[in-house]
Motif scaffolding. Structure first.
Motif, mmCIF file in Angstrom:
data_model
loop_
_atom_site.group_PDB
_atom_site.id
_atom_site.type_symbol
_atom_site.label_atom_id
_atom_site.label_comp_id
_atom_site.label_asym_id
_atom_site.label_seq_id
_atom_site.Cartn_x
_atom_site.Cartn_y
_atom_site.Cartn_z
ATOM 1 N N THR A 297 -9.494 6.216 -66.812
ATOM 2 C CA THR A 297 -9.832 7.403 -66.023
ATOM 3 C C THR A 297 -10.895 8.246 -66.708
ATOM 4 N N ALA A 298 -10.771 8.405 -68.032
ATOM 5 C CA ALA A 298 -11.745 9.199 -68.782
ATOM 6 C C ALA A 298 -13.131 8.561 -68.733
ATOM 7 N N LEU A 299 -13.198 7.238 -68.899
ATOM 8 C CA LEU A 299 -14.482 6.535 -68.830
ATOM 9 C C LEU A 299 -15.118 6.690 -67.450
ATOM 10 N N ALA A 300 -14.292 6.562 -66.410
ATOM 11 C CA ALA A 300 -14.803 6.680 -65.046
ATOM 12 C C ALA A 300 -15.350 8.084 -64.789
ATOM 13 N N VAL B 168 -20.869 12.866 -65.536
ATOM 14 C CA VAL B 168 -21.712 13.335 -66.640
ATOM 15 C C VAL B 168 -23.001 12.522 -66.705
ATOM 16 N N ILE B 169 -22.872 11.202 -66.877
ATOM 17 C CA ILE B 169 -24.056 10.354 -67.071
ATOM 18 C C ILE B 169 -24.926 10.285 -65.814
ATOM 19 N N TRP B 170 -24.330 9.990 -64.657
ATOM 20 C CA TRP B 170 -25.118 9.863 -63.419
ATOM 21 C C TRP B 170 -25.851 11.178 -63.099
ATOM 22 N N PRO B 171 -25.182 12.328 -63.109
ATOM 23 C CA PRO B 171 -25.920 13.582 -62.840
ATOM 24 C C PRO B 171 -27.030 13.855 -63.852
ATOM 25 N N LEU B 172 -26.803 13.526 -65.128
ATOM 26 C CA LEU B 172 -27.858 13.731 -66.124
ATOM 27 C C LEU B 172 -29.079 12.869 -65.821
#
Length: 305
Positions: A219-222, A228-232
């Motif tokens: 869940t944390a990885l997802a 976090v990564i996609w929006p950045l």
């Protein structure tokens, strides 16, 4: 912040729809898998077709699905490598689908319509097709890696109706052909069904509200990859194109940003169930990200727009 609260209240019907889906699955024994077939082969191609027909097309816009597809593929592959180091229960191969795609259709389309109107919705749907292509090609292949060949994944793409709906709409749009007025209500109704049935699939996939997080590492990885990564990546692209490249207009940047902050795709549950690869883990995580997005999306949009 007032804008965030306004959007928050507009999204509440989507969550009521998820709850109705849970009731249907829990007490009426409704199956999300049956609805998924109708969505994949009838409703989704119709929404893609009507959306692209309404979009102001140019060579740059036509390339948008491939740009989004490329970003999703890179994110999915990188996150898979990370997940294999952290997860040992066989669920790692679902992470690329969680991170690379998103509920850009069932969830994102009604939000995009609220934010951008009909013309902006067309641009959003063109971008959205990139995540659909990823989900049904690279994402699917990574999910079944080691069990099926890449040939099977490529064959799946060739059977994807949305690809042909996109190509047909691009051809007709550039030729100056529009949707006949008599069919406009039909496509509007199909768009409504797209959102309602898609959100209900999420609810149907949840048999119990206990232990939704399941494997907390999964869940944390997802959450990290999706929120976090996609929006950045979307923000970096927005800045780079605005300051240096100058290829796309702000409407495209906003559409891509909305794609980046949508919750995990409901189809992730369908694929996980089909492959019998941690389906309950996928369903719980999808629901958690959908609930989280209720507050996350309004706040992020109020900050970015």
């Amino acid at each position: 912040m007032a804008a965030a609260f306004a959007l928050f209240f507009k999204l509440i019907p989507l969550y009521v729809t998820v709850a109705l889906g849970w009731v249907a699955g829990r007490y009426l024994e409704a199956s999300g898998r049956h609805i998924a077939g109708i969505m994949l082969y009838v409703v989704t191609p119709s929404v893609v077709f009507s959306g692209v027909m309404a979009a102001p097309l140019s060579p740059e816009v036509i390339l948008l699905p491939f740009l989004v597809f490329g970003i999703s593929s890179v994110l999915g592959i990188v996150q898979l490598k990370l997940a294999r180091r952290v997860l040992s229960d066989g669920s790692a191969n679902i992470i690329p689908l969680c991170v690379g795609s998103g509920n850009t259709g069932y969830f994102g389309v009604p939000v995009a319509l609220l934010l951008f109107g009909e013309e902006g919705l067309g641009l959003y749907i063109v971008c959205m097709l990139g995540t659909t292509l990823f989900e049904n090609s690279v994402g699917f292949y990574l999910a079944v890696r080691g069990r099926y060949s890449i040939k099977d994944a490529l064959w799946r793409v060739l059977k994807l109706p949305s690809v042909y709906a996109f190509l047909a709409a691009v051809f007709l749009n550039l030729a100056g052909v529009g949707i006949p007025d008599i069919f406009v209500p039909l496509f509007e109704n199909l768009r409504g069904a797209y959102s309602i049935l898609g959100m209900m699939i999420i609810g149907m996939s949840i048999t119990s509200f206990r232990g939704l997080a399941g494997n907390v590492r999964f869940t944390a990885l997802a959450f990290f990859g999706k929120f976090v990564i996609w929006p950045l990546v979307a923000i970096v692209f927005w800045w780079l194109d605005s300051a240096v490249l100058g290829i796309y207009e702000p409407a495209v940047h906003k559409a891509m940003f909305l794609i980046s902050i949508t919750p995990i795709a409901a189809n992730t549950v369908v694929i996980a169930t089909l492959l019998d690869t941690s389906p309950r883990q996928a369903a719980g995580t999808v629901l958690l990200t959908t609930l989280f997005a209720l507050a996350f999306i309004p706040v992020m949009i109020s900050l970015a727009f």
